[in-house]
Scaffold this active site. Structure first.
Site, PDB file in Angstrom:
ATOM      1  CB  CYS A   9      63.142  48.290  40.634  1.00  0.00           C
ATOM      2  SG  CYS A   9      63.833  49.540  39.584  1.00  0.00           S
ATOM      3  CD  GLU A  10      58.412  44.040  43.436  1.00  0.00           C
ATOM      4  OE1 GLU A  10      58.744  45.167  43.840  1.00  0.00           O
ATOM      5  OE2 GLU A  10      58.190  43.091  44.186  1.00  0.00           O
ATOM      6  CD  GLU A  44      26.280  44.225  45.153  1.00  0.00           C
ATOM      7  OE1 GLU A  44      25.772  45.019  45.950  1.00  0.00           O
ATOM      8  OE2 GLU A  44      27.137  43.385  45.480  1.00  0.00           O
ATOM      9  N   GLY A  52      30.064  38.625  40.364  1.00  0.00           N
ATOM     10  CA  GLY A  52      30.894  37.432  40.248  1.00  0.00           C
ATOM     11  C   GLY A  52      30.844  36.672  38.954  1.00  0.00           C
ATOM     12  N   GLY A  73      30.551  43.546  38.179  1.00  0.00           N
ATOM     13  CA  GLY A  73      31.635  44.509  37.982  1.00  0.00           C
ATOM     14  C   GLY A  73      32.407  44.099  36.745  1.00  0.00           C
ATOM     15  CE1 TYR A 105      37.305  44.457  41.103  1.00  0.00           C
ATOM     16  CE2 TYR A 105      36.909  42.799  39.429  1.00  0.00           C
ATOM     17  CZ  TYR A 105      36.484  43.535  40.508  1.00  0.00           C
ATOM     18  OH  TYR A 105      35.199  43.354  40.974  1.00  0.00           O
ATOM     19  CE1 TYR A 130      44.211  38.847  43.395  1.00  0.00           C
ATOM     20  CE2 TYR A 130      43.853  39.897  41.266  1.00  0.00           C
ATOM     21  CZ  TYR A 130      43.742  39.916  42.636  1.00  0.00           C
ATOM     22  OH  TYR A 130      43.160  40.982  43.251  1.00  0.00           O
ATOM     23  NE  ARG A 145      42.419  40.728  37.796  1.00  0.00           N
ATOM     24  CZ  ARG A 145      42.255  39.609  37.122  1.00  0.00           C
ATOM     25  NH1 ARG A 145      42.719  39.510  35.888  1.00  0.00           N
ATOM     26  NH2 ARG A 145      41.621  38.596  37.655  1.00  0.00           N
TER      27      ARG A 145
END
Ligand code: LLP
Length: 431
Positions: free
Chosen positions: A361-362, A290, A248, A292, A390, A334, A330
């Site tokens: 197409c978005e 941990e 984190g 990442g 990510y 987010y 992302r």
């Protein structure tokens, strides 16, 4: 520049650890993810050394491989002496095929399937991080069938909101992960686990969130977990030898983000652990972490080629790139901030604000909105920083767009670590 390994050369091109972004794009094609080995290695060392120095014996960082999983990254983690957090049979298999020592793997997941439980035991995964009573029973049954004793940690929710830095008694407790201390379910899970003949409980795990800039929520979580550990020691005579505090720690994505001193954070956590254990009268546990994002995010730059430019007077300017939400979802998911450059014209002054649009197409397929850039032209090179975590891990083949290649900058120069997906790869499973 945002990071020390990012600079501009005499031609006005962005460089990544001295390598010209335009030359890399010309050699390997775009979209291209350029991942600098030395940044990953040095961050692994910061964690490993600070944890060895500031935390009890046996403390170790585990690379949270959900951030970015491919064979070569597990080899780097192994060479740097880290353990690994894997969350699916897919991540376990990738680590296995990379030759990563399975006894240093911690197997996560809130819904491990029977196949995954069996697969992990078959390959000698060192430790499960047990998320629920249902999983505990499935692990006990499989371990009994195999005649072994599976080591595990119990995943608990201490009830911390890392983003407001307030201890709360409800918020995080409704998480889908782990067993809550507050409700008594953590204790019930421990008691059941201690009664399992084929399970060895090493200790506890918690993970309070991601992209956390402050050290204080980690200290709060550690204190709550140690309080629980001491209470269980008094009540049930069980001593937890391991406390895993999850991942984190944040990474700066834009100039306004604070810089993080990871070693200093670890030292503060170490001081808190020693002081709390002293006060509670328990032997300090080995601490696992941990990380990442903070091991890989800033090591990577994604390079894209500019295609269409669309200026809608009085409204918005778009610069289209040959990737987008398929390699980096992302912003779509987010609204994450990113630093974006026109990598082949770094010294030119900004001409306006451009929204970097992907090719799907978005309408929501954007990488960033309203970025100040020189006026882009078809064929220019866009660089998006901090894409190591990510991005590839969350990539998709939406619109049947192939995933990009990952080129690593190693000691002996650049090399392809993940091949670009081909059109044939896209139909490989179609019968
Ligand atoms: N350990 C556990 C149990 C986790 O669930 C996670 C991340 C980590 C470690 C690693 O956390 P890190 O050091 O990377 O913050 N997709 C989101 C992030 C999801 C994080 C999920 N768990 C994003 O793109 O921001």
């Amino acid at each position: 520049m945002l990071y020390d390994h990012i600079a501009v050369n005499g031609q006005g091109h962005l460089t990544i650890s001295g390598y010209d972004a335009e030359a890399l794009a010309a050699q390997y094609g775009t979209p291209l993810m350029v991942l600098d080995e030395s940044v990953v290695r040095s961050r692994c060392r910061v964690y490993r050394e600070a944890m060895a120095e500031a935390l009890p014996a046996g403390s170790l960082p585990l690379y949270a491989s959900k951030a970015l999983s491919f064979k070569r990254i597990y080899q780097l983690a192994a060479q740097e002496g880290l353990g690994v957090d894997a969350v699916s049979a897919g991540e376990l298999y990738t680590a296995l095929k990379a030759g990563f020592p399975m006894d240093k793997v911690y197997f996560h997941g809130s819904n491990k399937t029977d196949f995954e439980i069996s697969f992990a035991m078959e390959h000698g995964v060192g430790c499960f991080v047990c998320d629920s009573a249902d999983e505990l029973r499935a692990v006990e049954a499989e371990a009994a069938r195999r005649g072994l004793r599976q080591r595990l940690l119990l995943r608990l929710t201490p009830g911390i909101d890392p983003h407001t830095h307030v201890k709360i008694n409800t918020g995080r407790i409704d998480s889908k992960f782990g067993a809550a201390i507050e409700t008594g379910q953590a204790e019930a899970l421990l008691r059941e686990a201690l009664d399992c003949a084929h399970v060895e409980v090493l200790g506890y795990h918690c993970h309070i969130g991601s992209q956390i800039f402050d050290h204080a929520p980690f200290c709060d979580a550690a204190a709550l977990m140690l309080d629980f550990a001491a209470a269980m020691e008094r009540k049930h005579g069980y001593h937890a030898a391991v406390l895993n505090l999850g991942g984190g720690m944040a990474v700066p994505y834009v100039a306004a983000d604070p810089r993080i001193d990871y070693a200093a954070n670890i030292r503060k956590i170490g001081a808190l652990v020693r002081e709390t254990c002293g006060r509670l009268g328990i032997e300090p546990p080995a601490v696992l972490m941990e990380p990442g994002r903070s091991l890989v995010a800033d090591a990577c730059v994604t390079l894209y080629t500019v295609g269409a430019i669309k200026e809608i007077p009085g409204f918005k300017n778009y610069v289209s790139i040959d990737g987008g939400m398929t390699d980096n979802p992302r912003y779509t998911l987010y609204q994450s901030a990113y630093t974006v450059y026109l990598a082949n014209r770094m010294n030119e002054t900004a001409a306006g604000r451009y929204t970097v649009a992907g090719r799907c197409c978005e309408s929501g397929d954007l990488i960033q909105e309203d970025v100040s850039l020189p006026r882009p032209r078809r064929g220019d090179l866009v660089a998006v920083l901090t894409t190591g975590a990510y991005n590839y891990a969350m990539a998709s083949n939406y619109n049947r767009v192939p995933r990009p290649a990952i080129v690593m900058l190693g000691e002996n120069g650049p090399y392809t670590a993940v091949r670009r997906e081909s059109l044939d790869d896209l139909i490989a499973n179609d019968l």
